[in-house]
Design a protein around this motif. Structure first.
Motif, short mmCIF file in Angstrom:
data_model
loop_
_atom_site.label_atom_id
_atom_site.label_comp_id
_atom_site.label_asym_id
_atom_site.label_seq_id
_atom_site.Cartn_x
_atom_site.Cartn_y
_atom_site.Cartn_z
N ARG A 44 0.83 -1.21 0.00
CA ARG A 44 0.00 0.00 0.00
C ARG A 44 0.87 1.27 0.00
O ARG A 44 0.51 2.26 -0.65
N MET A 45 1.96 1.23 0.73
CA MET A 45 2.82 2.41 0.75
C MET A 45 3.36 2.70 -0.65
O MET A 45 3.40 3.87 -1.09
N ARG A 46 3.77 1.67 -1.37
CA ARG A 46 4.28 1.86 -2.73
C ARG A 46 3.20 2.46 -3.64
O ARG A 46 3.49 3.37 -4.43
N VAL A 47 1.97 1.96 -3.52
CA VAL A 47 0.91 2.45 -4.38
C VAL A 47 0.52 3.89 -4.01
O VAL A 47 0.25 4.72 -4.89
N LEU A 48 0.49 4.20 -2.72
CA LEU A 48 0.21 5.57 -2.31
C LEU A 48 1.28 6.53 -2.82
O LEU A 48 0.97 7.63 -3.29
N GLU A 49 2.54 6.12 -2.73
CA GLU A 49 3.63 6.96 -3.24
C GLU A 49 3.50 7.15 -4.75
O GLU A 49 3.69 8.26 -5.27
N ALA A 50 3.19 6.07 -5.45
CA ALA A 50 3.04 6.15 -6.91
C ALA A 50 1.86 7.06 -7.27
O ALA A 50 1.94 7.86 -8.21
N TYR A 51 0.77 6.93 -6.53
CA TYR A 51 -0.40 7.78 -6.79
C TYR A 51 -0.05 9.25 -6.57
O TYR A 51 -0.44 10.12 -7.36
N ASP A 52 0.68 9.54 -5.51
CA ASP A 52 1.07 10.93 -5.22
C ASP A 52 1.90 11.50 -6.37
O ASP A 52 1.73 12.67 -6.75
N THR A 53 2.76 10.69 -6.94
CA THR A 53 3.57 11.14 -8.07
C THR A 53 2.71 11.35 -9.31
O THR A 53 2.82 12.37 -10.00
N GLU A 54 1.82 10.38 -9.56
CA GLU A 54 0.99 10.44 -10.77
C GLU A 54 0.02 11.63 -10.75
O GLU A 54 -0.26 12.23 -11.79
N CYS A 55 -0.50 11.95 -9.58
CA CYS A 55 -1.47 13.05 -9.51
C CYS A 55 -0.79 14.40 -9.42
O CYS A 55 -1.46 15.44 -9.34
N GLN A 56 0.54 14.42 -9.44
CA GLN A 56 1.34 15.64 -9.44
C GLN A 56 0.98 16.57 -8.29
O GLN A 56 0.84 17.79 -8.45
N GLY A 57 0.83 15.98 -7.12
CA GLY A 57 0.56 16.78 -5.93
C GLY A 57 -0.86 17.26 -5.78
O GLY A 57 -1.15 18.08 -4.89
N ARG A 58 -1.77 16.75 -6.63
CA ARG A 58 -3.18 17.17 -6.54
C ARG A 58 -4.07 15.93 -6.35
O ARG A 58 -4.83 15.56 -7.24
#
Length: 209
Positions: free
Chosen positions: A62-76
């Motif tokens: 889950r931590m990896r996916v949350l980190e990846a999501y944060d990158t993909e959404c460009q901080g939004r």
């Protein structure tokens, strides 16, 4: 060792910490109970080892996916996007992982609802990934009170733990329309449902001010 942990996991998931003995586990794997005493100081040590084995998998995933999501959404981030990264990733393990993961799911539900010692296990294994989710939710809801975000997580995790327990109650209430072991149906709905709750509570508070 894997056979011991698998057997203990199944027994603990059905009967709880206090309903299982080291002898029970030994009998399940066809070994003498002194073998378990050699590896584990006591039953609680075995229980902790069982819980930790899969906790690290789901927490890191889950931590990896949350980190990846944060990158993909460009901080939004969005509320639903953050919740899907957290919830769907976990639910996929129970959908794809076989009976062992389903046993762990039931075990996790027990631990989460045992304040005497279960809370410490949850804190130890899951606080970092939960706080990563909270960080995303705060950024998705900049005008929302911090207390409302934490209460929202409380409601999310409560629904998740009830789901993982597979009590069968929804099966009876719905006359079979819903099944407590249908994690796919839960995945389709939970994040959207919970996101709407966050947005509703935060919008209500903003209107009040």
């Amino acid at each position: 060792m894997e056979q011991i942990l698998d057997a203990a996991e199944e027994l603990f998931s059905k009967h709880g910490l206090h309903g299982v003995t080291l002898k029970d586990v030994a009998q399940r794997v066809g070994a003498h109970h002194t073998l378990l005493n050699y590896y584990f100081e006591d039953k609680k040590a075995l229980f902790d080892a069982v819980f930790a084995r899969r906790a690290v998998v789901t927490s890191q995933r889950r931590m990896r996916v949350l980190e990846a999501y944060d990158t993909e959404c460009q901080g939004r981030p969005t509320v639903e996007g953050a919740l899907r990264a957290f919830l769907d990733t976990d639910l996929d393990l129970y959908i794809e992982g076989g009976e062992g993961w389903k046993n762990y799911a039931a075990l996790g539900a027990q631990v989460a609802n045992t304040p005497e010692w279960g809370a410490a296990l949850m804190d130890e294994h899951f606080d970092p990934v939960v706080l990563r989710l909270i960080d995303l939710l705060k950024r998705a809801l900049p005008g929302c009170a911090e207390a409302d975000i934490f209460w929202g997580y409380h409601f999310v995790t409560g629904a998740l733990m009830l789901t993982l327990a597979r009590t069968g109650r929804i099966d009876k209430l719905s006359g079979g329309v819903c099944r407590s072991d249908d994690f796919g149906a839960v995945k389709d709905r939970m994040a959207s449902f919970m996101a709407a709750g966050f947005l509703s509570v935060c919008a209500r508070k903003e209107q009040a001010t």
